[in-house]
Motif scaffolding. Structure first.
Motif, PDB file in Angstrom:
ATOM      1  N   ASN A  37       0.825  -1.223   0.000  1.00 23.80           N
ATOM      2  CA  ASN A  37       0.000   0.000   0.000  1.00 23.80           C
ATOM      3  C   ASN A  37       0.856   1.268   0.000  1.00 23.80           C
ATOM      4  N   ILE A  38       1.754   1.336  -0.943  1.00 29.37           N
ATOM      5  CA  ILE A  38       2.628   2.509  -1.036  1.00 29.37           C
ATOM      6  C   ILE A  38       1.823   3.687  -1.595  1.00 29.37           C
ATOM      7  N   THR A  39       1.896   4.803  -0.903  1.00 32.73           N
ATOM      8  CA  THR A  39       1.237   6.028  -1.360  1.00 32.73           C
ATOM      9  C   THR A  39       2.249   7.161  -1.336  1.00 32.73           C
ATOM     10  N   SER A  40       1.886   8.265  -1.959  1.00 34.03           N
ATOM     11  CA  SER A  40       2.829   9.382  -2.007  1.00 34.03           C
ATOM     12  C   SER A  40       2.086  10.680  -2.256  1.00 34.03           C
ATOM     13  N   PHE A  41       2.741  11.779  -1.917  1.00 29.94           N
ATOM     14  CA  PHE A  41       2.287  13.081  -2.389  1.00 29.94           C
ATOM     15  C   PHE A  41       3.504  13.978  -2.547  1.00 29.94           C
ATOM     16  N   HIS A  42       3.320  15.018  -3.344  1.00 25.44           N
ATOM     17  CA  HIS A  42       4.408  15.947  -3.653  1.00 25.44           C
ATOM     18  C   HIS A  42       4.088  17.307  -3.054  1.00 25.44           C
ATOM     19  N   ARG A  43       5.052  17.829  -2.324  1.00 27.46           N
ATOM     20  CA  ARG A  43       5.007  19.214  -1.877  1.00 27.46           C
ATOM     21  C   ARG A  43       6.152  19.963  -2.542  1.00 27.46           C
ATOM     22  N   HIS A  44       6.136  21.259  -2.384  1.00 35.08           N
ATOM     23  CA  HIS A  44       7.187  22.073  -2.996  1.00 35.08           C
ATOM     24  C   HIS A  44       8.580  21.661  -2.521  1.00 35.08           C
ATOM     25  N   ASP A  45       8.670  21.048  -1.324  1.00 40.86           N
ATOM     26  CA  ASP A  45       9.978  20.751  -0.739  1.00 40.86           C
ATOM     27  C   ASP A  45      10.352  19.272  -0.768  1.00 40.86           C
ATOM     28  N   PHE A  50       4.874   6.823   1.688  1.00 40.78           N
ATOM     29  CA  PHE A  50       4.310   6.137   2.847  1.00 40.78           C
ATOM     30  C   PHE A  50       3.995   4.699   2.459  1.00 40.78           C
ATOM     31  N   TRP A  51       4.067   3.787   3.407  1.00 39.14           N
ATOM     32  CA  TRP A  51       3.733   2.392   3.142  1.00 39.14           C
ATOM     33  C   TRP A  51       3.288   1.708   4.425  1.00 39.14           C
ATOM     34  N   TYR A 100       9.919   9.923 -11.723  1.00 40.22           N
ATOM     35  CA  TYR A 100      10.670   9.156 -10.724  1.00 40.22           C
ATOM     36  C   TYR A 100       9.900   7.881 -10.397  1.00 40.22           C
ATOM     37  N   TYR A 101      10.657   6.826 -10.147  1.00 35.32           N
ATOM     38  CA  TYR A 101      10.072   5.524  -9.834  1.00 35.32           C
ATOM     39  C   TYR A 101      10.643   5.054  -8.500  1.00 35.32           C
ATOM     40  N   TYR A 102       9.766   4.499  -7.657  1.00 42.16           N
ATOM     41  CA  TYR A 102      10.192   4.046  -6.328  1.00 42.16           C
ATOM     42  C   TYR A 102       9.666   2.640  -6.059  1.00 42.16           C
ATOM     43  N   LYS A 103      10.452   1.867  -5.312  1.00 44.46           N
ATOM     44  CA  LYS A 103       9.995   0.577  -4.795  1.00 44.46           C
ATOM     45  C   LYS A 103      10.732   0.315  -3.489  1.00 44.46           C
ATOM     46  N   LEU A 104      10.263  -0.689  -2.728  1.00 41.46           N
ATOM     47  CA  LEU A 104      10.869  -1.007  -1.434  1.00 41.46           C
ATOM     48  C   LEU A 104      11.110  -2.508  -1.324  1.00 41.46           C
ATOM     49  N   ARG A 105      12.123  -2.866  -0.554  1.00 38.63           N
ATOM     50  CA  ARG A 105      12.396  -4.249  -0.179  1.00 38.63           C
ATOM     51  C   ARG A 105      12.831  -4.270   1.282  1.00 38.63           C
ATOM     52  N   ALA A 116      10.450  -7.353  -4.156  1.00 37.43           N
ATOM     53  CA  ALA A 116      10.247  -5.912  -4.249  1.00 37.43           C
ATOM     54  C   ALA A 116       8.758  -5.586  -4.182  1.00 37.43           C
ATOM     55  N   SER A 117       8.454  -4.456  -3.617  1.00 38.26           N
ATOM     56  CA  SER A 117       7.073  -3.979  -3.590  1.00 38.26           C
ATOM     57  C   SER A 117       6.655  -3.561  -4.990  1.00 38.26           C
ATOM     58  N   GLU A 118       5.422  -3.144  -5.113  1.00 31.58           N
ATOM     59  CA  GLU A 118       4.985  -2.544  -6.371  1.00 31.58           C
ATOM     60  C   GLU A 118       5.831  -1.302  -6.663  1.00 31.58           C
TER      61      GLU A 118
END
Length: 313
Positions: A37-45, A50-51, A100-105, A116-118
């Motif tokens: 359940n990886i989620t994300s958001f973008h701020r100016h900084d 999150f997962w 950009y692409y992200y994953k976690l292990r 690897a996660s999604e």
């Protein structure tokens, strides 16, 4: 003699083996769970990730890798290795307009890596400009916040009781299209708000927050009580007035004087809009006014009324 020793050792091994239930376990070498359940958001900084990870499984891992790719989702490189309790990461090395692409292990204590996660793809864009013309208005039972932003932008509202310290999550359930937000009033403590603009994209693309709004009950000023009137009966003066519209009014103070040259004195404090002033009276004409009590301040006086204590025969 050597043959006897060998036979004894073999018997001992067989005895120990027969006492075990099945083969030795290999669970400690199993792959750990993958983050989900990886989620994300973008701020100016930054790009905020999150997962989730099962609490009961977190004791079995040493930590998790956050990996990033800048070339189409291949050639991932490790950004950071986090302990099992950390379920978020902020990547501040990015440029708006790029992909950009992200994953976690996760890594077990035995050195075994999870699958690897999604993979999630994030394409940050330049957020809207900082909100301007922030106004707050105290109502009878609420606070109204208004602002001005880009006409195509939306807004998120953040609230805290600790100055300058805000959650990453807004108090509104979904981005606001109208430039107004109404919140329940907190008459017992100071509250702070900020407004952040964003585009209606999947990853939020949230901009710089507005100037901080402080809502301090010390400055809540009730309106003046109205409708003050009286009735004289059985040598008592019954004072009545309209209840104030503000829900945060705590009560009322009643002031009185016996002639025009005197100063008014406080004679009563009440939580309801009525009191009884009993005889003996120093004059046949008495003067009264009432104020309303806020959390820390009282209102301006009501109109002054003259009460006559002489009844016609």
């Amino acid at each position: 003699m050597k043959g006897i020793i060998i036979i004894c050792c073999v018997c001992l091994i067989l005895t120990i083996s027969c006492g075990k239930k099945g083969n030795p376990t290999l669970k400690v070498y199993e792959k750990p769970f993958s983050p989900a359940n990886i989620t994300s958001f973008h701020r100016h900084d930054g790009i905020y990730l999150f997962w989730q990870y099962p609490v009961q499984e977190s004791q079995k891992i040493k930590g998790c890798q956050v990996l990033k790719s800048v070339d189409g989702g291949v050639n991932f490189k490790e950004l950071v290795f986090l302990n099992p309790q950390e379920l978020s990461y902020t990547d501040r090395d990015f440029t708006v307009g790029n992909n950009y692409y992200y994953k976690l292990r996760c890594l077990s204590h035995r050195g075994v890596l999870s699958d690897a996660s999604e993979i999630i793809k994030i394409s940050p864009v330049k957020p809207p400009e900082k909100p301007r013309e922030i106004l707050s208005t105290i109502k009878n039972d609420s606070i109204e916040i208004r602002w001005q932003i880009h006409p195509e932008a939306k807004a998120n509202i953040y609230k805290t009781f600790e100055k300058g310290s805000y959650s990453l999550y807004p108090i509104n359930s979904k981005p606001l299209s109208d430039n107004i937000f109404i919140d329940k009033l907190e008459p017992s403590r100071i509250v702070y708000y900020t407004v952040r603009p964003l585009w209606g994209t999947q990853i939020r693309d949230e901009g710089i927050s507005s100037d901080e709004i402080e809502v301090n009950p010390a400055f809540f000023m009730p309106s003046s009580p109205s409708g003050l009137t009286y009735a004289y009966a059985q040598e008592k003066i019954y004072l009545l007035w309209k209840e104030n519209p503000e829900n945060w009014v705590k009560g009322y103070r009643v002031y009185k004087k016996s002639n025009p040259e005197e100063e008014f004195i406080l004679i009563a404090e009440t939580s309801i809009p009525v009191i009884v002033d009993a005889a003996p009276f120093a004059s046949t004409t008495l003067f009264y006014y009432v104020t309303a009590l806020g959390p820390f301040a009282q209102s301006a006086p009501s109109e002054i009324i003259e009460a006559i204590t002489v009844q016609d025969d």
